[in-house]
Enzyme design. Structure first.
Site, short mmCIF file in Angstrom:
data_model
loop_
_atom_site.label_atom_id
_atom_site.label_comp_id
_atom_site.label_asym_id
_atom_site.label_seq_id
_atom_site.Cartn_x
_atom_site.Cartn_y
_atom_site.Cartn_z
CE LYS A 72 -52.41 44.11 94.76
NZ LYS A 72 -53.81 43.89 95.13
CG ASP A 109 -55.67 40.82 94.37
OD1 ASP A 109 -55.42 40.51 95.55
OD2 ASP A 109 -55.04 41.69 93.75
#
Ligand code: ATR
Length: 279
Positions: A72, A109
């Site tokens: 990420k 997220d």
């Protein structure tokens, strides 16, 4: 009109490991319910090859990627442009390839976690004491949305304490946040404990003291899979108010990624119900 797979737009998720991912199932259901002609695949790419292989996928016609551990932060460095929430997180879980020239990095997220906690689990976050275990790419995306809820306190605890402390410093302008090691954790018990370490993926459990779980504590494992994880089992043994896994977060963040790629937000309820049979 739905056309053949040969003309379908290509999407996928990049991770290492990634074979456990339910994202192809989720995006497949979203595509069906919104009549979008797309295919969604798994791409297992090691950290050493991430940049080269991800760029190769886009030049090969892929229109969008989800990014999962451990890529990420590397994904935030790969893209040409970041959305404000990805910029704040310095982590990307969704990339869209626009106009065949520009890679946009987003982070869905945080919205995935808060939507699951508030909408699906009916939790109110304001004035709560929240503990997050882990300080990796999965945590970066959820800190700002949690702090925006005016928590009483947010503590990040990590196996490597300095990573937790550095992360807390990075977000200190947004509210009451601190970082420490697992061994530094003390009671009173928290209202919410989120396990965002990748320990569950290895069948392990962070070494944290029992006193931080009380009868009101909700224990949330971002990992998902069949049955209990080591963390939810541990929380159950301490009589936590509720234990839950990350299925809801996974589905809600996926719906936001789908919105970025296709301009339409699919209904998450049917997918949550379908996945409940696997959890
Ligand atoms: P992700 O994108 O899922 O956050 P990551 O950036 O690789 O993946 O971060 C993994 C996190 O899980 C880190 O916080 C890591 O702790 P360290 O910073 O000390 O490496 C944590 N982690 C991994 N395995 C663990 C274990 N067995 N016990 C406790 N923490 C663990």
């Amino acid at each position: 009109m739905i056309q053949g797979a040969d003309t379908a737009d290509q999407y996928g998720v990049v991770g290492h490991p990634v074979s456990h991912s339910w994202s192809p199932f989720i995006h497949g259901m979203f595509a069906k319910s919104t009549a979008q002609n797309l295919v969604y695949r798994l791409f297992d790419i090691t950290p050493d090859n991430f940049r080269r292989e991800a760029l190769r996928l886009f030049t090969g016609g892929v229109r969008g990627l989800n990014i999962t551990l451990p890529h990420k932060q590397a994904a935030a460095e790969l893209v040409n442009e970041l959305t404000p929430r990805a910029e704040r997180a310095k982590a990307v879980n969704t990339i869209a390839f626009f106009e065949d020239t520009s890679l946009l990095g987003d982070n869905t997220d945080g919205l995935g976690l808060t939507a699951d906690l508030e909408r699906n689990l009916g939790m109110t976050l304001a004035d709560k004491r929240v503990l997050i275990l882990g300080a990796g790419g999965a945590v970066r995306g959820v800190l700002a949305p949690l702090l925006e809820r005016e928590l009483r306190e947010l503590v990040i605890a990590n196996r490597t304490p300095d990573r937790a402390r550095n992360l807390a410093t990075e977000f200190a302008d947004m509210g009451q946040i601190s970082g420490c090691g697992f061994g530094d954790l003390r009671g009173p018990s928290y209202d919410l404990i989120v396990n965002a370490t990748s320990a569950s993926l290895h069948g392990e459990m962070p070494l944290i003291p029992a006193g931080i779980v009380g009868e009101q504590t909700i224990c949330y494992d971002m990992a998902y899979g069949r049955g209990h994880t080591p963390f939810t089992l541990w929380a159950k043994s301490l009589h936590a108010a509720r234990t839950t896994k990350g299925w809801g977060m996974l589905v809600e963040q996926a719906a936001e990624s789908f919105l970025l790629w296709r301009g339409i937000r699919p209904d998450t309820q049917p997918v949550l119900e379908a996945l409940a049979q696997h959890s």
